[in-house]
Write a protein that holds these residues in place. Structure first.
Motif, mmCIF file in Angstrom:
data_model
loop_
_atom_site.group_PDB
_atom_site.id
_atom_site.type_symbol
_atom_site.label_atom_id
_atom_site.label_comp_id
_atom_site.label_asym_id
_atom_site.label_seq_id
_atom_site.Cartn_x
_atom_site.Cartn_y
_atom_site.Cartn_z
ATOM 1 N N VAL A 129 0.865 -1.176 0.000
ATOM 2 C CA VAL A 129 0.000 0.000 0.000
ATOM 3 C C VAL A 129 0.901 1.225 0.000
ATOM 4 N N MET A 166 0.783 5.172 0.374
ATOM 5 C CA MET A 166 -0.072 6.279 0.838
ATOM 6 C C MET A 166 0.751 7.558 0.751
ATOM 7 N N SER A 222 -5.131 9.079 -2.945
ATOM 8 C CA SER A 222 -3.772 9.053 -2.397
ATOM 9 C C SER A 222 -3.430 7.751 -1.673
ATOM 10 N N VAL A 223 -4.166 6.679 -1.960
ATOM 11 C CA VAL A 223 -3.859 5.350 -1.411
ATOM 12 C C VAL A 223 -3.954 4.350 -2.563
#
Length: 108
Positions: free
Chosen positions: A11, A13, A45-46
């Motif tokens: 992930v 971020m 934004s992830v």
């Protein structure tokens, strides 16, 4: 053997500055690079990506690092597919069913 403890998720971020035109372009270029690397947007934004090994995670971490824009903050989380199975997702107040891992043919 591929198990839920060897299969990994990444992930990325980030919070990037977008005040000036150059900053907006850099943020857009970074997002496009993530998409080109096979990440998909989970939230604004992830971005997430499924990986088949720790080595693949390391490779993508280096590629993300090379694409980093000036300024802002970027975090990369790494966790196993078994941990991903425990994610609880809501859309509004409605709980969503658990997501399943990509099929093997989706990996390549």
């Amino acid at each position: 053997m591929l198990t839920g403890y060897r299969l990994m998720w990444m992930v990325v971020m980030f919070d990037l500055p977008v005040i000036t035109k150059a900053e907006r372009k850099a943020a857009t270029d970074f997002r496009n690079t993530l998409l080109d690397l096979g990440f998909e947007m989970s939230q604004f934004s992830v971005y997430m990506r499924f990986c088949t090994s720790y080595a693949q995670v390391d490779t993508y971490c280096r590629q993300v690092e090379m694409a980093l824009p000036e300024g802002g903050k970027v975090n990369i989380l790494q966790f196993t597919d078994k941990q991903y199975e425990r994610i609880v997702t809501f859309h509004g107040k409605a709980k969503q069913p658990a997501k399943k891992s990509p099929d093997q043919f989706d990996l390549f």
